[in-house]
Design a protein around this motif. Structure first.
Motif, PDB file in Angstrom:
ATOM      1  N   ARG A 509       0.831  -1.213   0.000  1.00  0.00           N
ATOM      2  CA  ARG A 509       0.000   0.000   0.000  1.00  0.00           C
ATOM      3  C   ARG A 509       0.859   1.254   0.000  1.00  0.00           C
ATOM      4  O   ARG A 509       0.504   2.269  -0.556  1.00  0.00           O
ATOM      5  N   GLU A 510       1.999   1.150   0.667  1.00  0.00           N
ATOM      6  CA  GLU A 510       2.859   2.329   0.738  1.00  0.00           C
ATOM      7  C   GLU A 510       3.670   2.519  -0.533  1.00  0.00           C
ATOM      8  O   GLU A 510       4.499   3.420  -0.616  1.00  0.00           O
ATOM      9  N   GLY A 511       3.478   1.622  -1.471  1.00  0.00           N
ATOM     10  CA  GLY A 511       4.092   1.835  -2.777  1.00  0.00           C
ATOM     11  C   GLY A 511       5.353   1.033  -3.022  1.00  0.00           C
ATOM     12  O   GLY A 511       6.015   1.226  -4.026  1.00  0.00           O
ATOM     13  N   PHE A 512       5.696   0.146  -2.097  1.00  0.00           N
ATOM     14  CA  PHE A 512       6.883  -0.679  -2.318  1.00  0.00           C
ATOM     15  C   PHE A 512       6.465  -1.873  -3.173  1.00  0.00           C
ATOM     16  O   PHE A 512       6.213  -2.953  -2.684  1.00  0.00           O
ATOM     17  N   ASP A 513       6.375  -1.604  -4.459  1.00  0.00           N
ATOM     18  CA  ASP A 513       5.701  -2.533  -5.365  1.00  0.00           C
ATOM     19  C   ASP A 513       6.667  -3.441  -6.096  1.00  0.00           C
ATOM     20  O   ASP A 513       6.299  -4.093  -7.056  1.00  0.00           O
ATOM     21  N   ASN A 514       7.911  -3.453  -5.645  1.00  0.00           N
ATOM     22  CA  ASN A 514       8.905  -4.276  -6.307  1.00  0.00           C
ATOM     23  C   ASN A 514       9.457  -5.238  -5.260  1.00  0.00           C
ATOM     24  O   ASN A 514       9.547  -4.902  -4.079  1.00  0.00           O
ATOM     25  N   VAL A 515       9.810  -6.429  -5.684  1.00  0.00           N
ATOM     26  CA  VAL A 515      10.196  -7.469  -4.729  1.00  0.00           C
ATOM     27  C   VAL A 515      11.422  -7.065  -3.896  1.00  0.00           C
ATOM     28  O   VAL A 515      11.526  -7.394  -2.713  1.00  0.00           O
ATOM     29  N   GLU A 516      12.329  -6.300  -4.515  1.00  0.00           N
ATOM     30  CA  GLU A 516      13.513  -5.856  -3.776  1.00  0.00           C
ATOM     31  C   GLU A 516      13.139  -4.775  -2.748  1.00  0.00           C
ATOM     32  O   GLU A 516      13.661  -4.752  -1.639  1.00  0.00           O
ATOM     33  N   LEU A 517      12.246  -3.863  -3.144  1.00  0.00           N
ATOM     34  CA  LEU A 517      11.827  -2.814  -2.211  1.00  0.00           C
ATOM     35  C   LEU A 517      11.019  -3.414  -1.070  1.00  0.00           C
ATOM     36  O   LEU A 517      11.177  -3.041   0.096  1.00  0.00           O
ATOM     37  N   LEU A 518      10.144  -4.357  -1.428  1.00  0.00           N
ATOM     38  CA  LEU A 518       9.320  -5.026  -0.416  1.00  0.00           C
ATOM     39  C   LEU A 518      10.214  -5.688   0.629  1.00  0.00           C
ATOM     40  O   LEU A 518       9.989  -5.586   1.836  1.00  0.00           O
ATOM     41  N   LYS A 519      11.251  -6.350   0.141  1.00  0.00           N
ATOM     42  CA  LYS A 519      12.179  -7.036   1.039  1.00  0.00           C
ATOM     43  C   LYS A 519      12.834  -6.037   1.989  1.00  0.00           C
ATOM     44  O   LYS A 519      12.866  -6.240   3.198  1.00  0.00           O
ATOM     45  N   ARG A 520      13.335  -4.933   1.438  1.00  0.00           N
ATOM     46  CA  ARG A 520      14.084  -4.005   2.280  1.00  0.00           C
ATOM     47  C   ARG A 520      13.186  -3.251   3.248  1.00  0.00           C
ATOM     48  O   ARG A 520      13.565  -2.981   4.384  1.00  0.00           O
ATOM     49  N   PHE A 521      11.989  -2.884   2.802  1.00  0.00           N
ATOM     50  CA  PHE A 521      11.103  -2.120   3.673  1.00  0.00           C
ATOM     51  C   PHE A 521      10.593  -2.982   4.827  1.00  0.00           C
ATOM     52  O   PHE A 521      10.488  -2.532   5.965  1.00  0.00           O
ATOM     53  N   THR A 522      10.267  -4.237   4.520  1.00  0.00           N
ATOM     54  CA  THR A 522       9.701  -5.102   5.560  1.00  0.00           C
ATOM     55  C   THR A 522      10.767  -5.896   6.299  1.00  0.00           C
ATOM     56  O   THR A 522      10.494  -6.429   7.364  1.00  0.00           O
ATOM     57  N   THR A 523      11.960  -6.021   5.743  1.00  0.00           N
ATOM     58  CA  THR A 523      13.037  -6.932   6.173  1.00  0.00           C
ATOM     59  C   THR A 523      12.663  -8.397   5.961  1.00  0.00           C
ATOM     60  O   THR A 523      13.307  -9.287   6.510  1.00  0.00           O
ATOM     61  N   ASN A 524      11.643  -8.638   5.133  1.00  0.00           N
ATOM     62  CA  ASN A 524      11.297 -10.029   4.817  1.00  0.00           C
ATOM     63  C   ASN A 524      12.472 -10.694   4.082  1.00  0.00           C
ATOM     64  O   ASN A 524      12.933 -10.193   3.067  1.00  0.00           O
ATOM     65  N   GLY A 525      12.929 -11.813   4.616  1.00  0.00           N
ATOM     66  CA  GLY A 525      14.035 -12.510   3.956  1.00  0.00           C
ATOM     67  C   GLY A 525      15.404 -11.982   4.326  1.00  0.00           C
ATOM     68  O   GLY A 525      16.391 -12.373   3.732  1.00  0.00           O
ATOM     69  N   MET A 526      15.462 -11.083   5.313  1.00  0.00           N
ATOM     70  CA  MET A 526      16.762 -10.521   5.677  1.00  0.00           C
ATOM     71  C   MET A 526      17.319 -11.124   6.960  1.00  0.00           C
ATOM     72  O   MET A 526      18.344 -10.676   7.469  1.00  0.00           O
ATOM     73  N   GLY A 527      16.670 -12.152   7.480  1.00  0.00           N
ATOM     74  CA  GLY A 527      17.157 -12.805   8.694  1.00  0.00           C
ATOM     75  C   GLY A 527      18.169 -13.888   8.373  1.00  0.00           C
ATOM     76  O   GLY A 527      18.617 -14.027   7.238  1.00  0.00           O
ATOM     77  N   PRO A 528      18.510 -14.686   9.386  1.00  0.00           N
ATOM     78  CA  PRO A 528      19.563 -15.697   9.214  1.00  0.00           C
ATOM     79  C   PRO A 528      19.311 -16.684   8.080  1.00  0.00           C
ATOM     80  O   PRO A 528      20.261 -17.156   7.462  1.00  0.00           O
ATOM     81  N   SER A 529      18.054 -17.013   7.781  1.00  0.00           N
ATOM     82  CA  SER A 529      17.842 -17.993   6.713  1.00  0.00           C
ATOM     83  C   SER A 529      17.723 -17.324   5.351  1.00  0.00           C
ATOM     84  O   SER A 529      17.568 -17.999   4.345  1.00  0.00           O
ATOM     85  N   GLN A 530      17.832 -16.021   5.311  1.00  0.00           N
ATOM     86  CA  GLN A 530      17.952 -15.289   4.044  1.00  0.00           C
ATOM     87  C   GLN A 530      16.853 -15.654   3.040  1.00  0.00           C
ATOM     88  O   GLN A 530      17.097 -15.853   1.858  1.00  0.00           O
ATOM     89  N   GLY A 531      15.631 -15.734   3.564  1.00  0.00           N
ATOM     90  CA  GLY A 531      14.494 -15.881   2.665  1.00  0.00           C
ATOM     91  C   GLY A 531      14.274 -17.281   2.142  1.00  0.00           C
ATOM     92  O   GLY A 531      13.429 -17.483   1.266  1.00  0.00           O
ATOM     93  N   LYS A 532      14.997 -18.268   2.666  1.00  0.00           N
ATOM     94  CA  LYS A 532      14.839 -19.621   2.128  1.00  0.00           C
ATOM     95  C   LYS A 532      13.407 -20.118   2.302  1.00  0.00           C
ATOM     96  O   LYS A 532      12.951 -20.946   1.514  1.00  0.00           O
ATOM     97  N   HIS A 533      12.720 -19.648   3.347  1.00  0.00           N
ATOM     98  CA  HIS A 533      11.340 -20.076   3.545  1.00  0.00           C
ATOM     99  C   HIS A 533      10.352 -18.934   3.326  1.00  0.00           C
ATOM    100  O   HIS A 533       9.164 -19.119   3.526  1.00  0.00           O
TER     101      HIS A 533
END
Lengths: 961, 84
Positions: A509-533
């Motif tokens: 909704r805030e406009g992070f409409d790209n998978v890379e932006l989504l990752k950085r804004f939410t930190t999804n996939g930025m933990g120890p398992s690096q998005g494997k799940h």
């Protein structure tokens, strides 16, 4: 027998005859050799094994596939231990990371109520508004972020770094990898198979452990690996150009360069996203099967299986056969679509709830007790069917373990039949086989591995009968959208970072409409398992939100490393070339204390452990009597030929044309930007023959520059690096001539051998070069001679010098002596942008020369210097004043410079130094304030350089012999 | 590129070389202002470039033509004055 340990299971990895105990969170647990930490804890009946990162929610085993960030533990000496990878060490004391007050009572669990105040992206939103609150939030975030505590004082655990070259590297030892390796064996190739697990076999060892065909293939292919190197516990963590692949192994980091690489890494099981999908007890079917078949541990006693693919049925049947109660299979699709599997499940007595989904999991005391099941498309208020269970085993699909392929920019396309991204274009030399390639049935995986091997042989130019690639599976293996909303949220996409479905929606909704932006804004996939799940489900959500296909939504760029790598593995052993001069034995005999200087070991001082101040005594010997120092570390370069003078005029800032034979002069070299790069002394020993010195750390670079300039300007000149062909000793002090004259076959008197002269002569019968230099500010001769003669001369000088009170001196005394003379040390008193006009070396620059390196820049900089290196003395006369290099000069609220050299001058009886100051503070007599490490301010004053003997009367002295 | 297949000294690890770029070319520029511009505002676009490479173990200078976008070496010569 432990609570959940099963009777022996065929093929189990544990050795029941070898038992050990370890401690976790204050309790003692038993394990068998072959267990990992997680399996031993589950075997003992534990379910909660860790706390989540943000909300400190109870977590248990989820994937048990080497990236289970739910369970990360630490010991007193080691942090970030993956409990699903590492074996427990007997007697070791483990604790969970990220808790305050222990796992059970973790204070952080009360932070859950904060969730509404910590929305996704709060780093960017709250932290800096209002600005006065920033320090508070900074403190909060710094405290909360990160996992584990670094044990600073612990011994360092460094792994050796080894380069390996092979013909073929096979990554992954499952069905496809083993088939490929077996087909490559016996052909005289060096073949390496690397698998991150403790044993080979991949899913054959748990998902197909009871299938006779699979086990027969496993046994046959392992037997066929004659001559193939099989590395287990070996994680291929990256893929770089020229097919270089670092592999982290238990005892080393192997950087493997292969002529061809087969990626047979398989797939990563993915979670379904529903309310409380992170409760301990919710896990993948793969995790459950690994617990049973590898470690003989029952994952739970009564399970619900959530099915999104056929594998769920096979797993349910397998687990039931091993004594795990199956309450029901909840199928996201019509069970009829599962073909014969539906019948097999029925025959096994399994209840199937079709076309339904798990709406929520419910727990008590941090463990699963029941799941709520709704039919697909049920209205939000519908009453769910409640199924009591202590395990919810999820099999809804896979993400290809394609990170290594992505790192070499492989192209991927979505294969709707498989329900998975599959390789659609691989760089030369790189091959994929097996489930990562979308090939699922056992026969097909074996055929795919063999076909990859045939392609590899073709690439290597080895004749072989071609083997065709089998077709990819036509049975969809992954559910397209296993994401389920819930009014109470807590439906986690990323377990490492506690990212929920609504966080992704907020970001969209805030406009992070790209998978890379989504990752950085939410930190999804930025933990120890690096998005494997979590990357795949986030991409699915993004695609759904924008009405895109999964291919259009894309996945975030995969970068090295594929798995966490300890810094100690990357650091390697600290093995560096350390050079020594021929005088090592003499220095050792004098009780030397070594220091590193560039690649060299140099004497810092002598008489280690002697009372008093040895550096001061070395200093006094030079000022009052005579001292000698090993300067063999200087770069020594011979330049001769028709264009020798032209080369030197190109390379150095000064004009050497007027340097007469038999004389020396100090020279400065700059780079093209005018920055001082090196300095040295040039001696002219013949019309077309020069010999020069370069700084200890800069000899190779200076030699390289001279060679490049000679080639660029097409000069007729020879440049020879003699740094290690020649020893060099500097003898200095008022009684130098008395000491040296009896040994030398020429007149060292001031008339015959004036200041700055250069001569070739014999000393003790050995041919040597003499240069009269003034670095330390006394009468001094630099003697360059063959290394074989250096030790004898040094000893002879010490013996004869006893009559004069001789003393060898080290670098510390030398630095103090030269500081008093105001001589700069390039790289200490100068930095990466210092040019001669910022120093007292402007006199060396001859802009009258039409061409030299740095001329264009220096012409511009001549009147634009903004800083100056100047001398200073402090107000205090305390010899112990802790003023050090890099302490700052302060004026009001501004930094106006820094100390570059400092020492206590015995002759001046006060602290003297050199500082790099803004020009506004560099005029003579300007008062200065330096700030010490402890914050104390020290007053000082700019004074003229040098501090000692400004007229050079002493080094030019006629007296002596 | 990890291994440079040099037509003159054979296959060598890239780490044995120092790529000094083409910066030395400013020495040939007679106009100091132009030399400074060339030095400070160098062309960073990916294209075929002429670079000076130094091979540390043999102490030889090479002049290399390299397509920097694909990291492909198109031509190798010993720098003038170097002998094999």
């Amino acid at each position: 027998m432990s609570a959940r340990r099963l009777p022996p299971v065929a093929g189990e990895w544990i050795d029941r005859s070898r038992e050990l105990t370890f401690s976790f969170e204050g309790a003692t647990y038993r394990a068998f050799e072959g267990d990992v930490i997680t399996s031993a804890l589950i075997a003992a009946g534990r379910t909660m094994l860790g706390r989540s990162f943000k909300y400190h929610r109870p977590r248990g085993v989820f994937s048990l596939a080497n990236h289970d960030a739910n369970v990360i533990v630490e010991t007193a000496s080691r942090i970030n231990i993956r409990a699903d990878v590492e074996a427990p060490v007997a007697g070791e004391i483990y604790s969970a990371v990220n808790t305050t007050g222990g796992l059970e009572r973790d204070f952080g669990r009360h932070l859950g109520w904060l969730a509404p105040f910590l929305p996704v992206g709060f780093y960017y939103k709250i932290g800096h508004k209002p600005r006065r609150l920033f320090p508070y939030f900074e403190k909060l975030i710094r405290h909360a972020s990160g996992l584990g505590r670094v044990a600073v004082g612990q011994p360092r655990d460094r792994l050796p770094f080894v380069r390996e070259y092979c013909d073929v590297l096979v990554v992954g030892a499952g069905a496809a990898g083993l088939a490929a390796a077996a087909a490559l064996a016996g052909r005289g190739l060096r073949v390496i198979v690397a698998d991150e697990n403790a044993r080979v076999g991949g899913s054959l060892g748990y998902a197909q452990a009871d299938e006779p065909a699979a086990q027969a293939f496993l046994a046959d292919s392992v037997a066929a690996l004659d001559g193939v190197e099989v590395w287990t516990g070996a994680t291929a963590v990256g893929l770089y150009g020229d097919l270089e692949c670092p592999v982290v192994r238990p005892d080393r980091l192997s950087a493997v360069t292969a002529r061809a690489i087969v990626i047979a890494t398989g797939v990563l099981e993915q979670p379904a996203v529903f309310h409380n999908n992170d409760l301990p007890g919710v896990m993948t079917t793969g995790a459950a099967q690994r617990l049973v078949h590898r470690y003989a541990v029952a994952p739970c006693s009564r399970a619900v299986v959530l099915a999104g693919n056929p594998e769920a049925y096979r797993a349910a049947i397998d687990l039931k056969q091993h004594g795990v109660g199956i309450e029901a299979i909840v199928d996201l699709e019509d069970p009829e679509s599962r073909g014969e599997l539906a019948g097999l499940a029925q025959a096994a007595g399994l209840r199937v709830v079709g076309r339904s989904f798990v709406h929520a999991a419910q727990g008590r005391d941090g463990r699963l007790v029941e799941v709520e099941v709704l039919p697909l498309g049920a209205s939000p208020g519908a009453t769910p069917q409640r199924l009591p269970c202590d395990g919810l085993l999820v099999s809804v699909g896979y993400a290809p373990a394609a990170q290594l392929l992505h790192q070499l920019r492989a192209r991927f396309a979505f294969d709707a039949a498989v329900g998975q991204m599959v390789p659609a274009g691989l760089p030369a030399g790189l091959y994929a086989a097996g489930r990562v390639n979308g090939v699922f049935e056992l026969d097909a995986r074996i055929a795919d591995g063999r076909a990859a091997a045939a392609e590899v042989l073709g690439t290597l130019g080895i004749p072989t009968a071609g083997a065709p690639r089998p077709p990819r599976t036509n049975v969809r293996q992954s559910h397209p959208q296993p994401l389920f909303e819930h009014p109470k949220r807590k439906n986690f996409v990323d377990f490492d970072e506690d990212i929920q479905l609504h966080d992704l929606r907020t970001a969209c909704r805030e406009g992070f409409d790209n998978v890379e932006l989504l990752k950085r804004f939410t930190t999804n996939g930025m933990g120890p398992s690096q998005g494997k799940h979590s990357h795949l489900n986030a991409s699915r959500f993004l695609a759904g939100y924008h009405g895109q296909t999964l291919e259009q939504a894309g996945t975030p760029t995969a970068r090295p490393f594929y798995q966490p790598v300890a810094l100690g593995a990357l650091a390697g052993r600290r093995r560096r070339l350390v050079l020594e001069t021929p005088l090592v034995a003499e220095h050792e005999a004098a009780g030397v204390q070594w220091m590193e200087a560039g690649s060299w070991n140099r004497p810092a001082r002598y008489r280690r452990g002697a009372p008093g101040d040895p550096v001061r005594e070395e200093y006094l010997a030079v000022r009052e009597r005579v001292g000698l120092i090993d300067v063999g570390t200087l770069g020594k370069i011979e330049v001769f030929g028709r264009d020798a003078l032209e080369l030197l005029n190109l390379a150095y800032t000064s004009d050497q044309t007027k340097l007469r034979v038999g004389m020396t002069r100090y020279m400065v070299m700059t780079d093209h930007k005018g920055t001082i790069a090196d300095d040295g002394v040039l001696g002219r020993f013949g019309e077309r023959h020069y010999y020069l010195t370069a700084g200890t750390g800069h000899a190779l670079a200076t030699y390289r520059s001279l060679k490049q300039l000679a080639a660029f300007a097409k000069l007729d000149v020879e440049v020879v690096d003699r740094t290690r062909h020649m020893a060099a000793i500097n003898v200095a002090g008022p009684r130098t001539r008395e000491l040296l004259q009896p040994l030398v076959d020429i007149d060292l008197g001031a008339a015959a051998f004036p200041f700055l002269a250069a001569r070739e002569a014999k000393i003790g019968g050995v041919p040597a070069r003499f240069m009269r230099v003034g670095f330390v500010g006394e009468v001094g001769f630099e003697i360059h001679l063959p290394p074989s003669a250096a030790g004898a001369l040094w000893r002879e000088l010490l013996t004869r010098g006893q009559a004069f009170g001789i003393c060898p001196f080290g670098v510390e005394a030398q630095r103090l002596l030269r500081l008093e003379k105001g001589h700069l040390i390039v790289g200490q008193d100068t930095d990466g942008v210092t040019h001669p006009y910022e120093t007292n070396l402007a006199w060396t620059v001859s802009l009258a020369k039409p061409r030299f390196v740095g001329r264009a820049a220096l012409e511009y900089l001549k009147d634009r210097a903004t800083r100056m290196t100047v001398g200073f003395t402090t107000e205090h006369r305390d010899p112990r004043l802790p003023l050090e290099e890099s302490h700052l000069a302060i004026a009001g609220r501004d930094i106006v410079g820094r100390v570059t050299s400092v020492g206590f001058s015995p002759t001046l009886d006060r602290t003297v130094g050199i500082a790099m100051l803004d020009k506004t503070h560099a005029a003579l007599d300007t008062p200065l304030t330096f700030r010490l490490t402890n914050g104390t301010l020290v007053g000082a004053r700019v004074v003229a350089l040098p501090f000692y003997d400004p007229d050079n009367a002493r080094q030019k002295a006629e007296g002596g012999a | 590129m990890k291994i440079f297949d040099c037509p003159i000294i054979g296959r060598r690890p890239i780490g044995e070389f120092i790529n000094a770029g083409g910066g030395i070319g400013v020495l040939a520029e007679d106009d100091p202002a132009k030399a400074r511009r060339a030095m400070l505002f160098g062309d960073g676009t990916a294209r075929t470039k002429r670079e000076w490479w130094y091979h540390r173990p043999s102490q030889l200078w090479f002049v290399i033509e390299r397509e920097t976008a694909s990291d492909t070496v198109l031509g190798v010569t010993l720098a003038s004055g170097e002998t094999r």
